[in-house]
Design an enzyme around this catalytic site. Structure first.
Site, PDB file in Angstrom:
ATOM      1  CD  GLU A 290     -11.836  86.928 -43.445  1.00  0.00           C
ATOM      2  OE1 GLU A 290     -11.338  87.454 -44.537  1.00  0.00           O
ATOM      3  OE2 GLU A 290     -12.291  85.586 -43.525  1.00  0.00           O
TER       4      GLU A 290
ATOM      5  CD  GLU B  53     -12.872  81.655 -42.902  1.00  0.00           C
ATOM      6  OE1 GLU B  53     -12.508  81.616 -44.202  1.00  0.00           O
ATOM      7  OE2 GLU B  53     -13.312  80.689 -42.245  1.00  0.00           O
TER       8      GLU B  53
ATOM      9  CG  ASP C 219      -9.600  81.184 -42.191  1.00  0.00           C
ATOM     10  OD1 ASP C 219      -9.728  82.051 -43.100  1.00  0.00           O
ATOM     11  OD2 ASP C 219      -9.465  79.959 -42.510  1.00  0.00           O
TER      12      ASP C 219
ATOM     13  CG  ASP D 205     -14.607  87.725 -46.633  1.00  0.00           C
ATOM     14  OD1 ASP D 205     -13.569  88.094 -46.653  1.00  0.00           O
ATOM     15  OD2 ASP D 205     -15.219  87.594 -47.699  1.00  0.00           O
TER      16      ASP D 205
END
Length: 229
Positions: free
Chosen positions: A121, A45, A118, A49
């Site tokens: 990502e 995650e 989450d 991102d």
């Protein structure tokens, strides 16, 4: 490792066939079910991102070469925020393949915005690790394409715009009140009303108070701009 039918179907929706299927499994594994031999998706995650951010920054930079940093920043924020990631996850039916612990599953984890965002990502990071940046870029650009085209409207902060509208007319800042909350605790729906000092008001529903406030402010702005306030 061989993927089950549900993950093979998800691969097809995603548009990426994993050379290392373990990456996809890890990206979909929540901490509620992780163990020393089954790592969760938190590290992916973190990476995803950053990959998403780079792809979106480049896409916006290329889409409008005359835009200033001040114009690009809110567009970028609209594209990478958790709500947007969760929307994309829902379109992929990502929740159906999330690997959750029993307690998280019983509390509606497959529909929770934070978990979906989450995991989305993490999936981006898994594609990046499996196929490189070009593969991750193609994935993100494909999934976010319609949002990139409409981001100018989405990036507008309706609450700020409404407050500026009120202040320009000598009014106090708009007030927001919760009219109702319905649905289970794990997936509530809020109804928020915004009211101006001059009496105009509008309401909207959303799955978070912040989203409902923004939607209510946007609805009232549209009404005021149309001369129907």
């Amino acid at each position: 490792m061989k993927l089950g039918a549900d993950l093979k179907a998800f691969e097809k929706r995603l548009g990426h066939s994993f050379r290392d299927p373990a990456l996809l499994v890890r990206a979909l594994t929540h901490s509620s079910i992780s163990s020393p031999t089954r790592p969760d998706n938190q590290r992916l995650e973190f990476l995803g991102d950053r990959v998403l951010g780079l792809v979106m920054a480049e896409a916006l930079f290329e889409a409008d070469r005359s835009a200033s940093e001040g114009q690009l920043a809110p567009r970028f924020n609209a594209l990478v925020r958790k709500e947007t990631c969760a929307e994309v996850a829902r379109e992929l039916d990502l929740g159906a393949v999330l690997k959750l612990g029993r307690s998280e599953m019983m509390s509606g984890g497959r529909r929770k915005e934070a978990l979906l965002a989450d995991a989305m990502e993490a999936v981006i990071a898994a594609v990046y690790r499996d196929g490189g940046f070009d593969a991750a870029k193609a994935l993100v650009r494909g999934l976010w394409e319609k949002r990139i085209g409409a981001v100018e409207a989405d990036a507008r902060d309706a609450k700020t715009a409404l407050q500026e509208w009120a202040q320009a007319r000598g009014q106090k800042p708009p007030s927001y009140s919760e009219l109702a909350r319905k649905g289970p605790d794990h997936a509530p729906v809020f109804t928020i009303e915004v009211t101006l000092e001059s009496g105009q008001s509008a309401s909207a529903e959303a799955m978070s108070k912040r989203q409902a406030e923004q939607a209510a402010a946007k609805a009232l702005l549209l009404r005021l701009e149309a001369g129907n306030g």
